[in-house]
Design an enzyme around this catalytic site. Structure first.
Site, short mmCIF file in Angstrom:
data_model
loop_
_atom_site.label_atom_id
_atom_site.label_comp_id
_atom_site.label_asym_id
_atom_site.label_seq_id
_atom_site.Cartn_x
_atom_site.Cartn_y
_atom_site.Cartn_z
N GLN A 133 -17.76 -37.17 -10.92
CA GLN A 133 -18.38 -36.51 -12.06
C GLN A 133 -19.35 -35.43 -11.62
O GLN A 133 -20.17 -35.65 -10.74
CB GLN A 133 -19.14 -37.53 -12.90
CG GLN A 133 -19.88 -36.91 -14.07
CD GLN A 133 -20.46 -37.95 -15.00
OE1 GLN A 133 -21.48 -38.57 -14.68
NE2 GLN A 133 -19.80 -38.18 -16.11
N HIS A 155 -22.46 -33.30 -12.86
CA HIS A 155 -23.49 -33.32 -13.89
C HIS A 155 -23.83 -31.89 -14.25
O HIS A 155 -24.04 -31.06 -13.37
CB HIS A 155 -24.75 -34.04 -13.39
CG HIS A 155 -25.70 -34.41 -14.48
ND1 HIS A 155 -26.42 -33.45 -15.16
CD2 HIS A 155 -26.02 -35.60 -15.03
CE1 HIS A 155 -27.16 -34.07 -16.08
NE2 HIS A 155 -26.93 -35.37 -16.03
N ARG A 196 -20.20 -35.03 -20.41
CA ARG A 196 -20.59 -34.28 -19.22
C ARG A 196 -19.50 -33.40 -18.66
O ARG A 196 -19.75 -32.27 -18.23
CB ARG A 196 -21.02 -35.26 -18.12
CG ARG A 196 -22.35 -35.83 -18.44
CD ARG A 196 -22.77 -36.80 -17.39
NE ARG A 196 -24.10 -37.28 -17.75
CZ ARG A 196 -24.73 -38.27 -17.14
NH1 ARG A 196 -24.14 -38.88 -16.13
NH2 ARG A 196 -25.93 -38.62 -17.52
N HIS A 215 -22.34 -35.80 -9.01
CA HIS A 215 -23.34 -36.73 -9.54
C HIS A 215 -22.94 -38.18 -9.44
O HIS A 215 -23.71 -39.03 -9.00
CB HIS A 215 -23.58 -36.36 -11.00
CG HIS A 215 -24.60 -37.20 -11.68
ND1 HIS A 215 -25.87 -37.38 -11.18
CD2 HIS A 215 -24.56 -37.91 -12.84
CE1 HIS A 215 -26.56 -38.17 -12.00
NE2 HIS A 215 -25.79 -38.51 -13.00
N ARG A 227 -17.74 -40.78 -16.84
CA ARG A 227 -18.76 -41.76 -17.22
C ARG A 227 -19.70 -41.17 -18.25
O ARG A 227 -20.10 -40.01 -18.16
CB ARG A 227 -19.58 -42.15 -15.99
CG ARG A 227 -20.80 -42.97 -16.33
CD ARG A 227 -21.56 -43.35 -15.10
NE ARG A 227 -22.33 -42.25 -14.53
CZ ARG A 227 -23.61 -41.99 -14.82
NH1 ARG A 227 -24.25 -42.72 -15.70
NH2 ARG A 227 -24.24 -41.00 -14.24
#
Ligand SMILES: Cc1cc2nc3c(=O)[nH]c(=O)nc-3n(C[C@H](O)[C@H](O)[C@H](O)COP(=O)(O)OP(=O)(O)OC[C@H]3O[C@@H](n4cnc5c(N)ncnc54)[C@H](O)[C@@H]3O)c2cc1C
Ligand code: SF4
Ligand code: SF4
Ligand code: FES
Lengths: 373, 560
Positions: free
Chosen positions: B229, B231, B275, B339, B374
């Site tokens: 992921q 961010h 995100r 991230h 997430r």
């Protein structure tokens, strides 16, 4: 050649600077200490930690220091810069380089050195553990869901909750230097985190313990901990709050507590601190006599006014108002403490003709201003 | 063997400490081992909060939480695991509060909750902007209270396998030097993420994916490794995180024209979109020339000084120290940074891996509750709920099974391998390899992915692994030799990079964090609503697949 430039867009080479620092290296196996100079090129945004990384990577892989988060939250990177504790990841190097200063980096104080900038934190942690640092709800039946507590009730421990256990305060603690068993600023701040918590039911036991030998009254109020704490915890204020709570709860078996009480009475009646009476009032006559020599010495150097007749300050009314404020704070215990001790410390320092600026405002690495300049 | 325990937890962040507490409370002899002191773990850096349907700020229930999580995961999350998480979350959060966690409060004295990206309700319980810090400290308090032993500054390097099950760990003792073998009936990996694979990352130096690589080396597969992921709000140049809590409090994202550019990409949720959506929007703005020196701007000014002081104090401090910007007066320059690793060691809903005696929990594990993306606030919740479950299960198993054996040959092999590295006198120092790996991963396996670049990155990593064979450690000593452990970490990272690349190439679609706008711009549920599973064979990663568990939510289009 990177194959990714077509997507991310090439970035211009970043501006760099030449950094010079000196590091106290220490080899615990041989016991050798040496101050070594390092000169490296670093990006302009580099902090002290980045510079240490460059040295470790490119100059000497044996250099030892701790690090992890690089964002001032894990508490790993406490060390001294020019004799004062700092977090290496918080100290920007550019202003220091611009001044042409070569800072000296060394391990934190008051803890044994393991290697180079790494200290043994065991003594630190054993004091934290001595505070029984976990919530003790007492006889209160735990709620099914969460405890109900207003934000206002929780606010008094807000600053203490910020502590990252970096040890910077302990490194500089005046009292710990002479008494290694002193509980010290970080542990006592942790203590207040529980005493001030409305959900904790063990505050009396805690206060009793923190009032014993090596406890809160052993603090010399040098304020170095407040000045050095990188997170604004202000551990000295926490200690003051513990003192206020102790007095409020009637836990004054310690000399320090008695001392504090007399201080208040004295300022109320005369507007001055009658230091000559302070010692007999807090320690009793016999030990006061033992201290006469010391007191006479002070008197000779004009530090203490002679006891008779009691000298009444001109603004005694103002002092009484101050006293009433104090009394009010006393009743409210820690909640009444004005978080302004640091400000007072600042005034004291200037009065003593020392640094004109508060030490905490002087950037580490800066040459300290000459007294009186 | 140095010591023996029923349960050994490798890693002492939120997941590790919660697991240890659970194992202790069941009656097992449990110990923690951590390469840094427990409170230094990167869980402490979490700012924004932890998700649980407490319903303190609105009508909320676990089912809504589960749906948001499933949707957020782009339908790659395992729905059984997600339901377990969302059901258990409220009680797990209450317990943290009863242990003393200092949460922010509502008017009526309950735990406060704020809105977070892609969540239908304000569900994120928080402690100002230091939630992770507060949780790490409360967990460590409970560890101290229980006197759970911790091997602090022990670097776990290898898992001990004997008789077909995991029976301990071989670790380097940082303070005193030397390899130590610790036997255990069960081992729980809780070593956190691997953000250090990237040059711009919110992760700490310690986030080098050690547990994932250790598992991989003993034949345990890793799941969904391509899912890293990004961010959307990290500070240039180092990647320090600016919490999503800012946007929860109402901050705007602006491009160089001063426009709230999310109007184009997520017109309804705007700054509170998921995100992956925001990171891609930012990257597109930057790539199309509407960035500001490679960044976009996060504007907090309209929130006012009071609100910033009260709720975003830490954010202001970070922004001032690391970017020289006071958000009360100026917008903060931000950009996407690596991230969180949704992928990790493949486990079942009790944290069990395919190897008997080995468990994993927290960011190093892939249960999977996060799927392809997430939601903010769900990772901390996962560490607590699945940490607890793994701890309990591992303890029960350990108490029912009695022997532990670390064969001397295993110790001798490890010793020989380590000496081989330490004794090497000439060769390359690791830093150039490490920096090149992180830079190229960022460039070629970042927010957007292209077949050709991914393949190229595969070649780059192969070259770096070649160079790593001749890497040399400067420090030959025994006291605090983290020169050695940093070299070992690099070995872990290189293998994980390989796993990510092969998984990324295999997934020929766009889903969550895996965006392939140039060749496979759509999600392809027919072929790819399944997990990648990568195992190590013949010194290289091999990809396989495993199905996604669906309980009640069929895939639908994901718009915000
Ligand atoms: C800046 C930031 C902000 C975040 N904010 C949020 C948020 O607001 N909400 C949210 O839900 N999530 C957030 N996350 C994600 C979340 O914090 C993490 O995913 C989670 O805390 C990971 O916890 P963990 O226990 O799995 O690992 P960590 O906390 O990283 O702990 C790993 C542990 O393993 C140990 N370890 C690692 N390798 C070894 C080894 N070889 N030997 C021995 N020990 C080892 C380490 O010492 C450490 O103790 C954030 C993440 C970051 C980086
Ligand atoms: S004020 Fe007290 S606790 Fe703080 S450094 Fe000085 S002596 Fe130590
Ligand atoms: S009180 Fe401040 S200086 Fe002391 S350990 Fe805590 S954060 Fe560090
Ligand atoms: S590296 Fe974590 S506080 Fe400096």
């Amino acid at each position: 050649m990177s194959i990714g430039t077509e997507i991310t867009g090439g970035s211009a080479p970043e501006p760099t600077m030449e950094v010079a620092i000196k590091i106290w290296r220490y080899d615990s196996q041989t016991g050798e200490r040496a101050l070594k100079l390092y000169e490296v090129e670093a990006p302009e945004w580099a902090c002290l930690l980045d510079v240490l990384d460059i040295i470790k990577d490119r100059v000497d892989g044996t250099l030892a220091y701790r690090k992890s988060c690089r964002m001032m939250i894990c508490g790993s990177c406490g060390m001294r810069m020019d004799g004062g504790a700092v977090l290496a990841c918080k100290e920007r190097m550019k202003p220091i380089v611009d001044r042409g200063h070569v800072p000296v980096i060394s391990a934190m104080g008051n803890m044994p050195i393991v290697k180079d900038l790494v200290v043994d934190m065991d003594p630190f942690w054993s004091k934290i553990r001595a505070m029984k640092p976990w919530l003790q709800p007492g006889y209160q039946e735990p709620p099914e869901r969460e405890y109900l507590a207003s934000q206002e009730q929780m606010n008094p421990i807000h600053k203490e909750a910020l502590c990252i256990m970096c040890g910077c305060c302990v490194s500089e603690c005046n009292s710990m230097e002479s008494d290694p068993d002193f509980l010290g600023p970080a542990a006592l701040a942790k203590g207040f985190r529980f005493v001030g918590d409305p959900r904790d039911g063990a505050d009396i036991e805690r206060l009793n313990e923190y009032n014993s030998e090596h406890g809160i009254w052993d603090c010399t109020r040098c304020y170095f901990c407040n000045e050095r704490c990188p997170k604004g915890v202000d551990p000295r204020d926490a200690i003051a709050k513990l003192g206020a709570e102790s007095v409020r709860q009637g836990i004054d078996h310690d000399l320090g507590a008695k001392h504090a009480k007399w201080f208040v009475t004295s300022t109320k009646t005369t507007g001055w601190l009658r230091e000559t009476e302070l010692v007999p009032k807090t320690q009793g006559i016999v030990s006061a006599i033992k201290q006469t020599k010391f007191a006479l010495g002070l008197a000779r150097r004009g530090k203490v006014p002679l006891p008779f007749p009691p000298h009444v300050a001109e603004e005694v009314r103002e002092a009484r108002a101050l006293h009433d404020l104090l009394k009010e704070q006393n009743r409210r215990g820690a909640a009444g403490i004005v978080q302004g001790e640091r400000g007072l410390a600042r005034i004291e320092r200037t009065d003593e003709g020392g640094a004109k600026r508060d030490i905490a405002e002087i950037t580490p690495g800066e040459e300290p201003a000459a007294a009186g300049s | 063997m140095e010591a023996k325990h029923d349960v050994l937890v490798v890693g002492a962040g939120c997941a590790g400490m919660r697991a240890a507490i659970a194992a202790h409370d069941i009656g097992a002899d449990v110990a923690l081992i951590s390469k840094i002191h427990p409170v230094r773990s990167h869980s402490g850096a979490a700012e924004g909060g932890i998700n649980a349907a407490l319903g303190n700020a609105s009508e909320d229930d676990p089912e809504k939480h589960a749906f948001d999580t499933v949707k957020g995961s782009d339908f790659l999350g395992d729905q059984d695991a997600i339901e377990i998480l969302c059901e258990a979350a409220p009680e797990d959060v209450y317990e943290l509060e009863r242990w003393g966690a200092i949460f922010s409060r509502t008017e009526d004295g309950r735990i406060a909750q704020r809105p977070f990206g892609a969540a239908g309700e304000p569900r994120t319980a928080y402690a100002a902007d230091i939630t992770g810090h507060v949780l790490v400290h409360v967990l460590y308090e409970q560890v101290m209270k229980r006197e759970i032993p911790a091997y602090e500054e022990f670097f776990a390097w290898q898992l001990v396998i004997d008789d077909g099950r995991c029976q301990g760990v071989i670790a380097w003792d940082l303070l005193n030097g030397g390899l130590k073998s610790l036997g255990a009936k069960t081992v729980i990996l809780a070593t956190g993420g691997a953000g250090r694979l990237y040059s711009g990352t919110t992760n700490a130096y310690a986030c080098t994916g050690d547990g994932m690589a250790m598992a991989l080396r003993v034949g345990v597969p890793l799941k969904d490794m391509e899912m890293m992921q990004f961010h959307p709000t990290t500070l240039a140049p180092t990647g320090v995180l600016i919490t999503e809590g800012c946007r929860g409090e109402g901050a705007y994202l602006l491009n160089s024209e001063g426009k709230r550019f999310l109007e184009r990409y997520a017109p309804n949720a705007m700054e509170l979109a998921s995100r992956d959506v925001i990171s891609r929007a930012e990257q597109t703005e930057i790539d199309e020339g509407r960035g500001v020196d490679g960044n976009v701007l996060l504007d907090l000014r309209h929130l006012g000084a009071d609100r910033i002081h009260e709720r975003l104090h830490g954010t202001r401090e970070l922004s001032m120290v690391f970017a020289g910007v006071d958000p009360i007066n100026e917008p903060i320059p931000v950009r996407p940074g690596a991230h969180y690793h949704m992928g990790g060691v493949d486990t079942d809903v009790w944290g069990k891996t395919s190897l008997e005696g080995l468990y994993a929990a927290g960011e190093c594990a892939c249960v999977s509750v996060h799927g392809a993306n997430r939601l903010g606030g769900n990772a901390l919740m996962e560490t607590i709920t699945f940490g607890r479950r793994a701890g309990a299960h591992a303890a029960e198993w350990a108490l029912a099974n009695t022997t532990v054996e670390v064969p001397p040959s295993v110790e001798a092999d490890a010793e020989r391998e380590l000496r081989h590295l330490l004794d090497r006198a000439d060769g390359e120092r690791p830093w150039a390899i490490r920096d090149e790996l992180a830079r190229t991963m960022h460039e070629n396996f970042g927010v957007f992915r292209r077949e050709q670049l991914m393949r190229g990155q595969g070649d780059i990593v192969a070259g770096l692994r070649e160079r790593y064979q001749r890497v040399v450690v400067d420090d030959k000593g025994n006291v605090f030799n983290n020169d050695l452990t940093q070299a070992l970490e690099l070995g872990f990272l290189l293998e994980l990079a390989d796993c990510m690349i092969v998984s990324g190439l295999a997934r020929k679609e766009s889903r969550g964090a895996h965006a392939r706008p140039y060749d496979f711009p759509e999600r392809d549920d027919e072929n790819y609503m399944r997990h990648t599973l990568v195992a190590w064979a013949d010194d290289r990663p091999r990809v396989d697949w495993t199905p996604v568990t669906v309980t009640k939510w069929q895939p639908q289009e994901r718009t915000y």
